[in-house]
Scaffold this active site. Sequence first.
Site, PDB file in Angstrom:
ATOM      1  N   ASP A 336       0.774  -1.317   0.131  1.00  0.00           N
ATOM      2  CA  ASP A 336      -0.245   0.093  -0.032  1.00  0.00           C
ATOM      3  C   ASP A 336       0.622   1.070  -0.020  1.00  0.00           C
ATOM      4  OD1 ASP A 336       1.500   0.342   2.373  1.00  0.00           O
ATOM      5  OD2 ASP A 336      -0.441   0.143   3.693  1.00  0.00           O
ATOM      6  N   ASP A 338       1.634   4.528   2.342  1.00  0.00           N
ATOM      7  CA  ASP A 338       1.098   5.332   3.089  1.00  0.00           C
ATOM      8  C   ASP A 338       1.538   6.895   3.618  1.00  0.00           C
ATOM      9  OD1 ASP A 338       0.419   2.468   5.410  1.00  0.00           O
ATOM     10  OD2 ASP A 338       2.423   2.008   4.560  1.00  0.00           O
ATOM     11  N   ASP A 453      -2.950   4.404   2.409  1.00  0.00           N
ATOM     12  CA  ASP A 453      -3.745   5.163   4.077  1.00  0.00           C
ATOM     13  C   ASP A 453      -3.271   6.693   4.012  1.00  0.00           C
ATOM     14  OD1 ASP A 453      -4.791   2.517   4.796  1.00  0.00           O
ATOM     15  OD2 ASP A 453      -2.466   2.415   5.477  1.00  0.00           O
TER      16      ASP A 453
HETATM   17  P1  UTP Z   1       2.142  -1.444   6.367  1.00  0.00           P
HETATM   18  O1  UTP Z   1       1.410  -2.373   6.923  1.00  0.00           O
HETATM   19  O2  UTP Z   1       1.634  -0.487   5.176  1.00  0.00           O
HETATM   20  O3  UTP Z   1       3.450  -1.745   6.451  1.00  0.00           O
HETATM   21  O4  UTP Z   1       2.408  -0.329   7.620  1.00  0.00           O
HETATM   22  P2  UTP Z   1       4.868  -1.519   5.415  1.00  0.00           P
HETATM   23  O5  UTP Z   1       6.193  -1.734   6.940  1.00  0.00           O
HETATM   24  O6  UTP Z   1       4.708   0.019   5.056  1.00  0.00           O
HETATM   25  O7  UTP Z   1       4.471  -2.574   4.626  1.00  0.00           O
HETATM   26  P3  UTP Z   1       4.349  -2.617   3.013  1.00  0.00           P
HETATM   27  O8  UTP Z   1       5.267  -2.593   2.092  1.00  0.00           O
HETATM   28  O9  UTP Z   1       2.659  -2.000   3.058  1.00  0.00           O
HETATM   29  O10 UTP Z   1       3.465  -4.248   2.587  1.00  0.00           O
HETATM   30  C1  UTP Z   1       3.432   0.858   7.639  1.00  0.00           C
HETATM   31  C2  UTP Z   1       3.484   1.380   9.125  1.00  0.00           C
HETATM   32  O11 UTP Z   1       2.556   1.432   9.851  1.00  0.00           O
HETATM   33  C3  UTP Z   1       1.844   1.388  10.986  1.00  0.00           C
HETATM   34  C4  UTP Z   1       3.114   0.262  11.417  1.00  0.00           C
HETATM   35  O12 UTP Z   1       4.278   0.676  12.361  1.00  0.00           O
HETATM   36  C5  UTP Z   1       4.080   0.097  10.098  1.00  0.00           C
HETATM   37  O13 UTP Z   1       5.573  -0.280  10.698  1.00  0.00           O
HETATM   38  N1  UTP Z   1       0.852   1.295  11.466  1.00  0.00           N
HETATM   39  C6  UTP Z   1       0.142   0.666   9.871  1.00  0.00           C
HETATM   40  C7  UTP Z   1      -0.012   1.946  12.140  1.00  0.00           C
HETATM   41  O14 UTP Z   1       0.596   2.940  12.926  1.00  0.00           O
HETATM   42  N2  UTP Z   1      -1.276   1.801  12.436  1.00  0.00           N
HETATM   43  C8  UTP Z   1      -2.343   1.048  11.479  1.00  0.00           C
HETATM   44  O15 UTP Z   1      -3.362   0.484  11.668  1.00  0.00           O
HETATM   45  C9  UTP Z   1      -1.269   1.188  10.208  1.00  0.00           C
HETATM   46 MN    MN Z   2       2.545   0.181   3.837  1.00  0.00          MN
END
Ligand code: UTP
Ligand code: MN
Length: 529
Positions: A336, A338, A453
């Site tokens: 995703d 972020d 997100d």
């Molecule tokens: P992600 O699940 O997107 O992981 O959350 P990522 O490391 O970016 O991996 P990929 O590449 O998308 O698969 C990113 C960070 O955001 C925090 C988590 O700590 C995670 O490390 N997070 C995620 C939150 O704090 N709350 C959430 O609801 C989701």
């Molecule tokens: Mn991510």
Amino acid sequence: MALMPRKKRCKDVAVTSVYDCSLDGNSPVGKKVKFGDFGVFLVERRMGSSRRRFLTELAWKKGFRVEEQMSDLVTHVVAENNTGNEVLELLEKQHGICRDGFDAVLVDIAWFTESMGAERPLEVENRHRLQVSTEAVATSEAPISSYACQRRTTLRNKNMLFTEALKVLAESAELSESEGRYLAFSRASSILKSLPYTVTKMEDLQGIPNLGVHSRKVIKEILEDGTCSEVGNILQNERYHTLKRFASVFGVGVKTADKWFREGLRTVDELRASNGKLTKRQEAGLLYHNDLCVPVTRAEADWIKHIVERAVRRFLPDAIITLTGGFRRGKECGHDVDLLITHPDEGKEEGIIYQVVNWMTTKGLILYDDIMGNTSKGKSKEPEIFDHFEKCFSIFKLEKELVNNLGAETLSLCDPLAGNQTRGGGLTAATEASHQVTVVATGDKAWKAVRVDLVVAPFSQYAYALLGWTGSRLFERDLRRYAKHLKNMSLSSHSLFDNEQNIYLPATTEEEIFAHFGLEYIPPQERNA
Ligand code: UTP
Ligand code: MN
């Protein structure tokens, strides 16, 4: 700080309890176990075996659960006349459990006797805690820290053969909701990722923390046979594959995946045809599943950031938008995108998520959105799993043409939101760009669905939000654990609370947060734990 009942521990144990009967509610002294969520382990050193036996019996009589062996069932390690460092050393030497191998709190006998007096497990106060000096930890035999936040883990993994196997075991444990085993395998995998060399013999693992008996066995088998039979079996397992498949659908957790499996469903197509009750998020997850399975590329992430930046700045020209998550850690693709949004004038960011998402929806840029308003009820000093920021879990509609014709340098030149004229003209000029990428849209359609997100943080919490949303998950987990166990501080994506001084510690940068812990700063690219 509050006691942490660990409900899952009772059924999900890495090490079997000698008192398994206690898990059914009865103690060896025939009394009912009243506080099954808490497990006490009494350290015999300097206590002596007879006193230990006496205290064990007393605790059982009071309805406590006492573990003979150190295991995942233990929540409180109780010692008499020992320092925290002595207890850690002992656990490592006698039980083969490194300080990272358990989440239990180290307490003095005072906590135990007071709890016996009160006939319930008391909250652990500062005076109950056994002090662990960080200096001693840093200069102890093992040069590699058991905390991911004290290690530098880049994306150059030299031990992929082992980490991939351990990842399968961790996933399998997660799908069985065995949190203890999930963590043990994840930590083992993570420590191997941080090694600057490839492990070629068991001796290479000497002095390395976080490698339990099980993980070492897996590594040994791979070193000898090239593969691990347990991993092989899991990879043949229908339940593992099916649950993984279902849990990869946006909005589906392990419990739901397991329910569907038990109902006989096996494929996503069967799920679509089953007419079962779905949440709105799951419906969207199923609808766009094929696209969402295709990794998001860095270029796509940059483009989405650009789109969001333009949208937000329509309403707040000075807003700051940052790409977080795996892309900030240097990953080339992810599941995703972020994005963290803030504004230097605190307060101006309030409600922006609604304006931005509404506007992008009218422009046809959003396929699904789930906006969550600010859920905080004032600052809580206890860190929670979820943060309270205004946020939106969404699915973007990313036009294939836009990204295909996009060079990195053209990002700032063209505006995807400025209407069709600019869109067509501005972008076709960029086809020569060196940074060619492909939006892998499945089917013939001209767009790709991408999970995004959006998180909005007030400026004063921005550094904490950035740190929290950059990950990796294990890095975050260990940072919080480090804060709690070694610094008596509570870290969340909102703030850092010092439980000893009873104050919040403000920070405007991530560097300042690391400094609050006395930790060396670890840049995002080295947080791939
Ligand atoms: P992600 O699940 O997107 O992981 O959350 P990522 O490391 O970016 O991996 P990929 O590449 O998308 O698969 C990113 C960070 O955001 C925090 C988590 O700590 C995670 O490390 N997070 C995620 C939150 O704090 N709350 C959430 O609801 C989701
Ligand atoms: Mn991510």
